[in-house]
Write an enzyme that holds these catalytic residues in place. Structure first.
Site, mmCIF file in Angstrom:
data_model
loop_
_atom_site.group_PDB
_atom_site.id
_atom_site.type_symbol
_atom_site.label_atom_id
_atom_site.label_comp_id
_atom_site.label_asym_id
_atom_site.label_seq_id
_atom_site.Cartn_x
_atom_site.Cartn_y
_atom_site.Cartn_z
ATOM 1 N N ASP A 266 7.696 -1.459 4.725
ATOM 2 C CA ASP A 266 6.994 -1.619 6.047
ATOM 3 C C ASP A 266 5.760 -2.482 5.645
ATOM 4 O O ASP A 266 5.634 -3.007 4.627
ATOM 5 C CB ASP A 266 6.695 -0.374 6.779
ATOM 6 C CG ASP A 266 5.578 0.490 6.215
ATOM 7 O OD1 ASP A 266 4.924 0.052 5.169
ATOM 8 O OD2 ASP A 266 5.109 1.512 6.948
ATOM 9 N N HIS A 267 5.078 -2.829 6.625
ATOM 10 C CA HIS A 267 3.738 -3.784 6.651
ATOM 11 C C HIS A 267 2.809 -2.948 5.312
ATOM 12 O O HIS A 267 2.056 -3.851 4.800
ATOM 13 C CB HIS A 267 3.054 -3.789 7.677
ATOM 14 C CG HIS A 267 2.474 -2.678 8.383
ATOM 15 N ND1 HIS A 267 3.462 -1.735 8.850
ATOM 16 C CD2 HIS A 267 1.410 -2.119 8.598
ATOM 17 C CE1 HIS A 267 3.047 -0.700 9.446
ATOM 18 N NE2 HIS A 267 1.779 -0.808 9.184
ATOM 19 N N CYS B 242 6.361 2.099 1.482
ATOM 20 C CA CYS B 242 5.548 2.297 2.834
ATOM 21 C C CYS B 242 4.232 2.435 2.122
ATOM 22 O O CYS B 242 3.784 2.531 1.207
ATOM 23 C CB CYS B 242 6.233 3.059 3.999
ATOM 24 S SG CYS B 242 6.244 4.986 3.796
ATOM 25 N N GLY B 243 3.340 2.807 3.263
ATOM 26 C CA GLY B 243 2.039 3.393 2.884
ATOM 27 C C GLY B 243 2.078 4.558 1.955
ATOM 28 O O GLY B 243 1.323 4.367 1.017
ATOM 29 N N THR B 244 2.480 5.599 2.149
ATOM 30 C CA THR B 244 2.577 6.793 1.561
ATOM 31 C C THR B 244 3.858 7.034 0.795
ATOM 32 O O THR B 244 3.876 7.909 -0.003
ATOM 33 C CB THR B 244 2.205 7.954 2.330
ATOM 34 O OG1 THR B 244 3.352 8.087 3.534
ATOM 35 C CG2 THR B 244 1.081 7.749 3.035
ATOM 36 N N ILE C 102 6.003 8.794 2.482
ATOM 37 C CA ILE C 102 6.470 9.986 2.965
ATOM 38 C C ILE C 102 7.485 9.550 4.351
ATOM 39 O O ILE C 102 8.588 10.141 4.475
ATOM 40 C CB ILE C 102 5.276 10.750 3.720
ATOM 41 C CG1 ILE C 102 4.577 11.345 2.161
ATOM 42 C CG2 ILE C 102 5.858 11.886 4.389
ATOM 43 C CD1 ILE C 102 3.178 11.942 2.798
ATOM 44 N N GLY C 103 6.928 8.904 5.327
ATOM 45 C CA GLY C 103 7.609 8.435 6.172
ATOM 46 C C GLY C 103 9.030 7.720 5.925
ATOM 47 O O GLY C 103 10.307 8.173 6.547
ATOM 48 N N MET C 104 9.166 7.056 5.025
ATOM 49 C CA MET C 104 10.238 6.425 4.479
ATOM 50 C C MET C 104 11.263 7.412 3.974
ATOM 51 O O MET C 104 12.507 7.495 4.371
ATOM 52 C CB MET C 104 10.083 5.271 3.491
ATOM 53 C CG MET C 104 9.400 4.193 4.113
ATOM 54 S SD MET C 104 10.819 2.986 4.366
ATOM 55 C CE MET C 104 9.900 1.172 4.343
ATOM 56 N N HIS D 84 18.665 15.794 -12.323
ATOM 57 C CA HIS D 84 18.943 17.013 -11.544
ATOM 58 C C HIS D 84 19.502 16.684 -9.987
ATOM 59 O O HIS D 84 20.446 17.498 -9.611
ATOM 60 C CB HIS D 84 17.876 17.749 -11.561
ATOM 61 C CG HIS D 84 17.422 18.110 -12.868
ATOM 62 N ND1 HIS D 84 16.287 19.559 -13.073
ATOM 63 C CD2 HIS D 84 17.809 18.106 -14.210
ATOM 64 C CE1 HIS D 84 16.052 19.795 -14.265
ATOM 65 N NE2 HIS D 84 16.994 18.879 -15.101
ATOM 66 N N ARG E 4 25.779 21.942 -14.285
ATOM 67 C CA ARG E 4 25.105 23.064 -13.283
ATOM 68 C C ARG E 4 24.630 22.284 -11.985
ATOM 69 O O ARG E 4 24.567 23.005 -10.948
ATOM 70 C CB ARG E 4 24.092 23.860 -13.976
ATOM 71 C CG ARG E 4 22.646 23.185 -14.179
ATOM 72 C CD ARG E 4 21.818 24.164 -15.145
ATOM 73 N NE ARG E 4 20.512 23.621 -15.269
ATOM 74 C CZ ARG E 4 20.097 22.700 -16.092
ATOM 75 N NH1 ARG E 4 21.128 22.246 -16.828
ATOM 76 N NH2 ARG E 4 19.128 22.234 -16.458
ATOM 77 N N HIS E 5 24.191 21.079 -12.013
ATOM 78 C CA HIS E 5 23.402 20.201 -11.056
ATOM 79 C C HIS E 5 24.515 19.965 -9.833
ATOM 80 O O HIS E 5 24.111 19.840 -8.835
ATOM 81 C CB HIS E 5 22.544 19.312 -11.275
ATOM 82 C CG HIS E 5 21.428 19.746 -12.380
ATOM 83 N ND1 HIS E 5 20.482 20.679 -11.987
ATOM 84 C CD2 HIS E 5 21.594 19.211 -13.728
ATOM 85 C CE1 HIS E 5 19.665 20.816 -13.278
ATOM 86 N NE2 HIS E 5 20.330 20.069 -13.856
HETATM 87 C C1 RB5 Z 1 1.696 2.897 8.137
HETATM 88 O O1 RB5 Z 1 0.304 2.962 8.564
HETATM 89 C C2 RB5 Z 1 2.276 4.175 7.585
HETATM 90 O O2 RB5 Z 1 1.996 5.183 8.650
HETATM 91 C C3 RB5 Z 1 3.269 4.070 7.061
HETATM 92 O O3 RB5 Z 1 3.363 3.141 5.952
HETATM 93 C C4 RB5 Z 1 3.806 5.418 5.947
HETATM 94 O O4 RB5 Z 1 2.797 5.634 5.167
HETATM 95 C C5 RB5 Z 1 4.301 6.509 7.053
HETATM 96 O O5 RB5 Z 1 4.682 7.502 6.377
#
Ligand code: RB5
Length: 149
Positions: free
Chosen positions: A8-9, A65-67, A69-71, A98, A132-133
């Site tokens: 993402d951006h 992405c930024g974190t 997490i969302g991805m 694993h 086992r995995h």
């Molecule tokens: C974008 O601002 C941010 O929310 C996205 O890149 C990501 O970190 C979401 O989980």
């Protein structure tokens, strides 16, 4: 090996470094976007990469992405996808050994390019351990089959 890429951006600045690594190490890749730094929705790119892996058009997926997490949350909604959210090399190697992870998600706001490349190197060059995995992953697939109808 074919690799699907999605950003993402907030993750796009890692893209040239990742593509250079893939080219230098002989990996084929498809870039599913985004292609500009304009604000966008990470789920769209995670879905495109996850579908490419699910459909066998790519062997592995890399999401930034930024974190991360969302991805990773979005990619893991696609049946057959085991996306690992990783910011260290030990976990990247372990999730291949694993979990047979087929997608990895990282955050550009969390790690630098040095660690990011080492994570990708471990993710693309570590084989699943099996043994086992296999049964443990089958349990994950059972959960998926139960709820993804
Ligand atoms: C974008 O601002 C941010 O929310 C996205 O890149 C990501 O970190 C979401 O989980």
């Amino acid at each position: 090996m074919k690799v699907a890429l999605g950003f993402d951006h907030a993750g796009i600045r890692f893209k040239p470094t990742i593509i250079k690594y893939l080219q230098e190490h002989g990996f084929e890749y498809t870039d599913f976007g985004t292609y500009t730094e304009e604000s966008c929705n990470y789920a769209e790119y995670a879905e495109a990469v996850a579908e490419a892996v699910k459909d066998g058009k790519a062997d592995r997926g890399i999401l930034v992405c930024g974190t991360g997490i969302g991805m990773s949350i979005a990619a893991n909604k696609v049946p057959g996808i085991r996306c690992a959210h990783c910011h260290d090399v030990f976990s990247a190697r372990a999730t291949r050994l694993h979990n047979d992870a087929n997608v990895i998600a990282m955050g550009e706001r969390v790690i630098g390019t040095g660690v990011m490349l080492e994570i990708i190197d471990a993710f693309l060059n570590t084989e699943f351990e099996g043994g086992r995995h296999v049964a443990r992953i089958a349990k994950i697939t059972e959960i998926e089959n139960k709820y993804c109808k």
